[in-house]
Design a protein around this motif. Structure first.
Motif, mmCIF file in Angstrom:
data_model
loop_
_atom_site.group_PDB
_atom_site.id
_atom_site.type_symbol
_atom_site.label_atom_id
_atom_site.label_comp_id
_atom_site.label_asym_id
_atom_site.label_seq_id
_atom_site.Cartn_x
_atom_site.Cartn_y
_atom_site.Cartn_z
ATOM 1 N N LEU A 4 57.783 71.778 58.634
ATOM 2 C CA LEU A 4 56.524 71.282 59.194
ATOM 3 C C LEU A 4 55.317 72.027 58.645
ATOM 4 O O LEU A 4 54.236 71.436 58.473
ATOM 5 C CB LEU A 4 56.560 71.380 60.720
ATOM 6 N N SER A 5 55.492 73.319 58.363
ATOM 7 C CA SER A 5 54.378 74.100 57.805
ATOM 8 C C SER A 5 53.962 73.548 56.452
ATOM 9 O O SER A 5 52.767 73.451 56.135
ATOM 10 C CB SER A 5 54.776 75.567 57.675
ATOM 11 N N LEU A 6 54.950 73.177 55.646
ATOM 12 C CA LEU A 6 54.656 72.624 54.327
ATOM 13 C C LEU A 6 53.972 71.265 54.448
ATOM 14 O O LEU A 6 53.016 70.972 53.713
ATOM 15 C CB LEU A 6 55.952 72.492 53.521
ATOM 16 N N ILE A 7 54.418 70.446 55.383
ATOM 17 C CA ILE A 7 53.773 69.147 55.607
ATOM 18 C C ILE A 7 52.321 69.334 56.019
ATOM 19 O O ILE A 7 51.409 68.658 55.511
ATOM 20 C CB ILE A 7 54.539 68.340 56.676
ATOM 21 N N TRP A 8 52.090 70.282 56.921
ATOM 22 C CA TRP A 8 50.727 70.502 57.395
ATOM 23 C C TRP A 8 49.827 71.067 56.295
ATOM 24 O O TRP A 8 48.649 70.704 56.210
ATOM 25 C CB TRP A 8 50.738 71.455 58.599
ATOM 26 N N ILE A 9 50.381 71.921 55.444
ATOM 27 C CA ILE A 9 49.536 72.486 54.384
ATOM 28 C C ILE A 9 49.151 71.404 53.384
ATOM 29 O O ILE A 9 48.050 71.408 52.831
ATOM 30 C CB ILE A 9 50.230 73.681 53.698
ATOM 31 N N VAL A 10 50.056 70.436 53.172
ATOM 32 C CA VAL A 10 49.729 69.310 52.295
ATOM 33 C C VAL A 10 48.619 68.456 52.922
ATOM 34 O O VAL A 10 47.667 68.057 52.237
ATOM 35 C CB VAL A 10 50.988 68.452 52.018
ATOM 36 N N ILE A 11 48.715 68.198 54.222
ATOM 37 C CA ILE A 11 47.692 67.401 54.915
ATOM 38 C C ILE A 11 46.334 68.092 54.840
ATOM 39 O O ILE A 11 45.310 67.477 54.515
ATOM 40 C CB ILE A 11 48.098 67.164 56.382
ATOM 41 N N ILE A 12 46.320 69.388 55.136
ATOM 42 C CA ILE A 12 45.049 70.131 55.123
ATOM 43 C C ILE A 12 44.482 70.200 53.711
ATOM 44 O O ILE A 12 43.271 70.014 53.502
ATOM 45 C CB ILE A 12 45.257 71.545 55.710
ATOM 46 N N ALA A 13 45.352 70.463 52.722
ATOM 47 C CA ALA A 13 44.892 70.556 51.334
ATOM 48 C C ALA A 13 44.304 69.233 50.864
ATOM 49 O O ALA A 13 43.244 69.201 50.209
ATOM 50 C CB ALA A 13 46.045 70.971 50.431
ATOM 51 N N LEU A 14 44.955 68.113 51.199
ATOM 52 C CA LEU A 14 44.430 66.813 50.819
ATOM 53 C C LEU A 14 43.115 66.512 51.547
ATOM 54 O O LEU A 14 42.185 65.943 50.965
ATOM 55 C CB LEU A 14 45.455 65.723 51.120
ATOM 56 N N GLY A 15 43.042 66.908 52.830
ATOM 57 C CA GLY A 15 41.809 66.705 53.584
ATOM 58 C C GLY A 15 40.637 67.451 52.974
ATOM 59 O O GLY A 15 39.530 66.918 52.846
ATOM 60 N N VAL A 16 40.876 68.696 52.560
ATOM 61 C CA VAL A 16 39.813 69.493 51.933
ATOM 62 C C VAL A 16 39.406 68.876 50.598
ATOM 63 O O VAL A 16 38.210 68.792 50.279
ATOM 64 C CB VAL A 16 40.279 70.950 51.734
ATOM 65 N N LEU A 17 40.388 68.424 49.814
ATOM 66 C CA LEU A 17 40.073 67.803 48.522
ATOM 67 C C LEU A 17 39.242 66.538 48.715
ATOM 68 O O LEU A 17 38.244 66.326 48.001
ATOM 69 C CB LEU A 17 41.367 67.475 47.776
ATOM 70 N N ILE A 18 39.625 65.698 49.672
ATOM 71 C CA ILE A 18 38.861 64.467 49.927
ATOM 72 C C ILE A 18 37.449 64.808 50.391
ATOM 73 O O ILE A 18 36.471 64.163 49.990
ATOM 74 C CB ILE A 18 39.590 63.589 50.959
ATOM 75 N N TYR A 19 37.326 65.856 51.216
ATOM 76 C CA TYR A 19 35.985 66.275 51.641
ATOM 77 C C TYR A 19 35.139 66.703 50.449
ATOM 78 O O TYR A 19 33.966 66.309 50.327
ATOM 79 C CB TYR A 19 36.062 67.423 52.650
ATOM 80 N N VAL A 20 35.711 67.538 49.578
ATOM 81 C CA VAL A 20 34.963 68.032 48.418
ATOM 82 C C VAL A 20 34.488 66.870 47.556
ATOM 83 O O VAL A 20 33.342 66.867 47.073
ATOM 84 C CB VAL A 20 35.836 69.002 47.592
ATOM 85 N N VAL A 21 35.338 65.872 47.374
ATOM 86 C CA VAL A 21 34.973 64.722 46.542
ATOM 87 C C VAL A 21 33.893 63.879 47.223
ATOM 88 O O VAL A 21 32.834 63.599 46.642
ATOM 89 C CB VAL A 21 36.216 63.863 46.236
ATOM 90 N N LEU A 22 34.150 63.476 48.471
ATOM 91 C CA LEU A 22 33.240 62.547 49.148
ATOM 92 C C LEU A 22 31.927 63.197 49.546
ATOM 93 O O LEU A 22 30.844 62.672 49.257
ATOM 94 C CB LEU A 22 33.927 61.941 50.374
ATOM 95 N N ASP A 23 32.007 64.323 50.230
ATOM 96 C CA ASP A 23 30.749 64.969 50.630
ATOM 97 C C ASP A 23 30.124 65.714 49.460
ATOM 98 O O ASP A 23 28.953 66.064 49.512
ATOM 99 C CB ASP A 23 30.993 65.925 51.800
ATOM 100 N N GLY A 24 30.912 65.934 48.394
ATOM 101 C CA GLY A 24 30.385 66.615 47.214
ATOM 102 C C GLY A 24 29.296 65.813 46.541
ATOM 103 O O GLY A 24 28.182 66.311 46.312
ATOM 104 N N PHE A 25 29.576 64.535 46.219
ATOM 105 C CA PHE A 25 28.521 63.742 45.568
ATOM 106 C C PHE A 25 27.405 63.419 46.547
ATOM 107 O O PHE A 25 26.245 63.245 46.151
ATOM 108 C CB PHE A 25 29.092 62.489 44.910
ATOM 109 N N ASP A 26 27.741 63.368 47.819
ATOM 110 C CA ASP A 26 26.744 63.149 48.871
ATOM 111 C C ASP A 26 25.745 64.315 48.896
ATOM 112 O O ASP A 26 24.519 64.122 48.842
ATOM 113 C CB ASP A 26 27.517 63.035 50.187
#
Length: 334
Positions: A4-26
């Motif tokens: 479960l720790s590995l699943i959660w780290i993947v979710i958090i890592a993807l969430g941070v990446l999506i934030y950087v991309v979307l709010d980045g150009f914003d």
């Protein structure tokens, strides 16, 4: 047995990446504002993200909530170490959000809201980079409790990464505006984009050189065998996508510069994850040592698996509905 720790780290890592991309150009649009003095051009720039900007920050909330739910030790320790830059970043984002709303309603005081939008965008982006640099440098802990000083986050390296994130977001914003605008505004973005890409490449190179030289464990992870063979494509791909982005600007392709810049972001992010793995509080605490009890992780994971598809759906729908170009004179955000 499911990790479960590995699943959660993947979710958090993807969430941070999506934030950087979307709010980045914003955020990048606010960083680019000083290059464009005309009020109508600024209106167009803001209108390209007006329908989606507040939804982009959903992913920051998801990342913070995920840390609190799955890795409470990280939440408490990292926030203790980085409390000041995080609070200042949130204040800057609030100023920026208020400026976004009030600028479209203001008349005589519109230039003041422009300044608030510029300041909020630059300061929040810079502080995100400072937080990144401080995190890479490592966080001093004793028995799982932060034991460093209140200003340990403030170093030359963290200030440099702060500037780097500002340049990164400005490059993303430039690529986004090439895609979403036309005529004079797009032409000026085509002229600005190559300069941003070259500056970004130099920043990537400086960070890539500093981190293994300053941290022996990172150098060991990158340059020992057989890891060096697995990870060597990362810098090669960075050079390739930099070349492709520059060529796309020269050929005046509208969507390619933004896509190639996104590829550079993903490569830089993958390099960051490779450098720190498996430590979630570098350089001593691994993801499994910081994990919440499995029952807590499983309970919150069920909620995350319900909510994340909903967030992805309405985010994708928003971008699809407002997919057309924005032009001077179009009805804007009201």
């Amino acid at each position: 047995m499911i990790d479960l720790s590995l699943i959660w780290i993947v979710i958090i890592a993807l969430g941070v990446l999506i934030y950087v991309v979307l709010d980045g150009f914003d955020l990048g649009i606010g960083i680019l504002f000083p290059f464009f003095k005309d009020s109508q051009e600024r209106d167009v720039m803001m209108n390209t993200v007006a329908p989606v900007w507040d939804g982009n920050e959903t992913w920051m909330v998801l990342g913070g909530a995920g840390l609190f739910a799955a890795f409470p030790l990280v939440y408490s320790t990292v926030l203790s170490a980085l409390y000041m830059p995080i609070i200042l970043m949130v204040i800057a984002l609030i100023f920026r959000g208020v400026a976004f709303e009030f600028r479209f309603k203001a008349h005589r005081g519109k230039h003041w809201w422009d300044l608030a939008f510029i300041g909020g965008s630059i300061v929040s982006s810079f502080l995100q980079g400072v937080i990144l640099g401080a995190y890479i440098q490592g966080i001093e802990t004793t028995n799982g409790i932060y034991s460093g000083g209140g200003l340990d986050w403030l170093t030359p390296f963290s200030l440099f990464t702060g500037v780097g994130v500002v340049v990164l977001y400005a490059t993303l914003g430039c690529g986004w505006l090439i895609f979403k605008t036309d005529h004079d505004l797009q032409n000026r973005m085509f002229q600005l984009m190559p300069k941003m890409i070259i500056a970004l490449l130099l920043i990537f190179a400086a960070v890539s050189l500093y981190t293994p030289l300053a941290h022996a464990e990172i150098a060991e992870r990158w340059f020992s065998q057989p890891q060096i063979f697995y990870f060597s494509p990362v810098p090669i791909l960075v050079l390739l996508f930099t070349f492709l982005a520059l060529r796309a600007c020269q050929q005046r392709k509208e969507f390619a510069p933004f896509i190639y810049t996104l590829a550079l972001v993903v490569l830089a992010y993958s390099g960051f994850l490779i450098s720190l793995w498996p430590y979630i509080i570098p350089p001593t605490v691994t993801i499994w040592e910081a994990a919440a009890p499995e029952s807590s992780q499983l309970f919150t994971l069920i909620g995350a698996l319900i909510l994340i598809p909903i967030i992805l759906f309405y985010t994708g729908l928003s971008y699809w509905v407002f997919r057309d170009k924005v032009r001077v004179g179009d009805d804007g955000y009201h």
